[in-house]
Write a protein that holds these residues in place. Sequence first.
Motif, PDB file in Angstrom:
ATOM      1  N   GLU A 176       0.828  -1.181   0.017  1.00 49.77           N
ATOM      2  CA  GLU A 176      -0.002   0.076   0.056  1.00 49.77           C
ATOM      3  C   GLU A 176       0.978   1.354  -0.025  1.00 49.77           C
ATOM      4  OE1 GLU A 176      -3.317   0.438  -0.305  1.00 49.77           O
ATOM      5  OE2 GLU A 176      -3.294  -1.689  -0.676  1.00 49.77           O
ATOM      6  N   LEU A 177       1.839   1.090   0.710  1.00 51.25           N
ATOM      7  CA  LEU A 177       2.955   2.234   0.556  1.00 51.25           C
ATOM      8  C   LEU A 177       3.364   2.617  -0.721  1.00 51.25           C
ATOM      9  CD1 LEU A 177       4.556   4.450   2.128  1.00 51.25           C
ATOM     10  CD2 LEU A 177       6.047   2.638   2.853  1.00 51.25           C
ATOM     11  N   ILE A 178       3.780   1.341  -1.298  1.00 51.97           N
ATOM     12  CA  ILE A 178       4.408   1.609  -2.946  1.00 51.97           C
ATOM     13  C   ILE A 178       3.356   1.806  -3.738  1.00 51.97           C
ATOM     14  CG2 ILE A 178       4.898  -0.054  -4.747  1.00 51.97           C
ATOM     15  CD1 ILE A 178       6.282  -1.968  -2.723  1.00 51.97           C
ATOM     16  N   LYS A 179       2.308   1.638  -3.651  1.00 47.08           N
ATOM     17  CA  LYS A 179       0.851   2.110  -4.380  1.00 47.08           C
ATOM     18  C   LYS A 179       0.842   3.813  -4.105  1.00 47.08           C
ATOM     19  CE  LYS A 179      -2.563  -0.335  -4.456  1.00 47.08           C
ATOM     20  NZ  LYS A 179      -3.877  -0.968  -4.139  1.00 47.08           N
ATOM     21  N   HIS A 180       1.050   3.937  -2.932  1.00 50.44           N
ATOM     22  CA  HIS A 180       0.685   5.479  -2.692  1.00 50.44           C
ATOM     23  C   HIS A 180       1.803   6.340  -3.080  1.00 50.44           C
ATOM     24  CE1 HIS A 180      -1.015   8.619  -0.409  1.00 50.44           C
ATOM     25  NE2 HIS A 180       0.014   8.938   0.296  1.00 50.44           N
ATOM     26  N   SER A 181       3.010   5.901  -3.003  1.00 53.03           N
ATOM     27  CA  SER A 181       4.070   6.577  -3.514  1.00 53.03           C
ATOM     28  C   SER A 181       4.199   6.652  -5.132  1.00 53.03           C
ATOM     29  CB  SER A 181       5.632   5.768  -3.215  1.00 53.03           C
ATOM     30  OG  SER A 181       6.573   6.277  -3.531  1.00 53.03           O
ATOM     31  N   ASN A 182       3.858   5.602  -5.752  1.00 50.33           N
ATOM     32  CA  ASN A 182       3.631   5.686  -7.127  1.00 50.33           C
ATOM     33  C   ASN A 182       4.658   6.463  -7.817  1.00 50.33           C
ATOM     34  OD1 ASN A 182       2.171   5.000  -9.404  1.00 50.33           O
ATOM     35  ND2 ASN A 182       1.093   7.198  -9.528  1.00 50.33           N
ATOM     36  N   GLY A 183       5.957   6.041  -7.549  1.00 47.08           N
ATOM     37  CA  GLY A 183       7.167   6.606  -8.127  1.00 47.08           C
ATOM     38  C   GLY A 183       7.070   8.203  -8.152  1.00 47.08           C
ATOM     39  N   GLN A 184       6.484   8.659  -7.091  1.00 44.73           N
ATOM     40  CA  GLN A 184       6.867  10.202  -6.908  1.00 44.73           C
ATOM     41  C   GLN A 184       7.809  10.460  -6.210  1.00 44.73           C
ATOM     42  OE1 GLN A 184       2.700  12.237  -6.034  1.00 44.73           O
ATOM     43  NE2 GLN A 184       2.311   9.991  -5.178  1.00 44.73           N
ATOM     44  N   THR A 185       8.338  11.915  -6.242  1.00 43.10           N
ATOM     45  CA  THR A 185       9.669  12.076  -5.423  1.00 43.10           C
ATOM     46  C   THR A 185       9.250  12.607  -3.824  1.00 43.10           C
ATOM     47  OG1 THR A 185      10.673  13.335  -7.162  1.00 43.10           O
ATOM     48  CG2 THR A 185      11.174  14.003  -5.064  1.00 43.10           C
ATOM     49  N   TRP A 186      10.072  11.834  -2.929  1.00 39.86           N
ATOM     50  CA  TRP A 186       9.630  12.137  -1.599  1.00 39.86           C
ATOM     51  C   TRP A 186      10.699  13.107  -1.083  1.00 39.86           C
ATOM     52  CZ3 TRP A 186       8.434   7.522   2.088  1.00 39.86           C
ATOM     53  CH2 TRP A 186       7.446   6.627   1.416  1.00 39.86           C
ATOM     54  N   ASP A 187      10.455  13.946  -0.066  1.00 37.88           N
ATOM     55  CA  ASP A 187      11.348  14.909   0.579  1.00 37.88           C
ATOM     56  C   ASP A 187      11.244  14.159   2.041  1.00 37.88           C
ATOM     57  OD1 ASP A 187      11.772  16.703  -1.678  1.00 37.88           O
ATOM     58  OD2 ASP A 187       9.608  17.104  -1.306  1.00 37.88           O
ATOM     59  N   CYS A 188      12.696  13.996   2.369  1.00 31.42           N
ATOM     60  CA  CYS A 188      12.856  13.467   3.789  1.00 31.42           C
ATOM     61  C   CYS A 188      13.621  14.335   4.517  1.00 31.42           C
ATOM     62  CB  CYS A 188      13.150  11.768   3.612  1.00 31.42           C
ATOM     63  SG  CYS A 188      12.120  11.071   2.868  1.00 31.42           S
ATOM     64  N   HIS A 189      13.499  14.418   5.663  1.00 27.74           N
ATOM     65  CA  HIS A 189      14.372  15.241   6.708  1.00 27.74           C
ATOM     66  C   HIS A 189      14.505  14.315   8.101  1.00 27.74           C
ATOM     67  CE1 HIS A 189      12.732  18.855   4.945  1.00 27.74           C
ATOM     68  NE2 HIS A 189      11.575  18.359   4.978  1.00 27.74           N
ATOM     69  N   THR A 190      15.962  14.051   8.068  1.00 31.35           N
ATOM     70  CA  THR A 190      16.486  12.693   8.932  1.00 31.35           C
ATOM     71  C   THR A 190      17.037  13.548  10.111  1.00 31.35           C
ATOM     72  OG1 THR A 190      18.738  12.462   7.751  1.00 31.35           O
ATOM     73  CG2 THR A 190      16.667  11.329   7.182  1.00 31.35           C
ATOM     74  N   THR A 191      16.989  12.846  11.072  1.00 33.69           N
ATOM     75  CA  THR A 191      17.556  13.261  12.347  1.00 33.69           C
ATOM     76  C   THR A 191      18.082  12.203  13.152  1.00 33.69           C
ATOM     77  OG1 THR A 191      16.392  15.490  12.555  1.00 33.69           O
ATOM     78  CG2 THR A 191      17.584  14.905  14.521  1.00 33.69           C
ATOM     79  N   GLY A 192      19.301  11.579  13.527  1.00 38.98           N
ATOM     80  CA  GLY A 192      19.338  10.406  14.351  1.00 38.98           C
ATOM     81  C   GLY A 192      19.517   9.031  13.434  1.00 38.98           C
TER      82      GLY A 192
END
Length: 241
Positions: free
Chosen positions: A73-89
């Motif tokens: 379901e996460l793959i389907k929702h992503s559908n090849g789109q660009t993600w912007d991630c902010h990581t800490t730790g």
Amino acid sequence: MKRRAMIAAFLAVISSPACAAKLSGPPRIVDGNTIEIEQTKIRLSGIDAPETDQICLDTHGQKWACGIAARDELIKHSNGQTWDCHTTGRDEYGRSLGSCFIAGEDVNAWMVRSGWALSWGRNIHIYAVYEVVASHAYAGLWSGAFITPWDWRHRNKGTIIIGASSVPTDAQELLLGSALLSDPPSPECLIKGTVGGNGERIYHVPGQFGYGQIDMTKKRGERWLCSEAEAEATGWRKAAR
């Protein structure tokens, strides 16, 4: 006291600004809460999704591969789109901890709101309201009965099974029986993860020596894995032969 000081120092290091980063791109989705962008493994913070080998009960009390469903379901929702991630730790397996967005939408929140993950961790309150929304809508995992992902990893006969409405009377037998994972949850999940006497997590792929002799019903810590990427992202090491 010395041990506590060491733990405090470790937590300070992994949560320091030096571990912070911003990453963008279409991700490779490993499981319901682990992705990879630009060769960086990211564990979605504040949520916990079922492991890919996790089994739940549907609205009719039948077993289904809810962990694989959450990932898909996460793959389907992503559908090849660009993600912007902010990581800490980082977490105990070296994955970066991050909050991710698709066109401004909080993916972590979407997973909880859609019923494919639960609010989890020190910041459990952040997504708790979405968990209530999902349970009231009988969405995702909440359509039937299930074990929380953190309890699934260490389940035993006393593990609690939850659900939005009612839990079937035979839920304990179905989700906690010793033969539950005698077979893989899906034809794609054929990698066997075993835990040694020293706690080392080792995985074996089909064709390796001794693969056929591994009985997946013997130990609770053993689990089926769907890819080597998933295994390595969650702290498993490939067997030497």
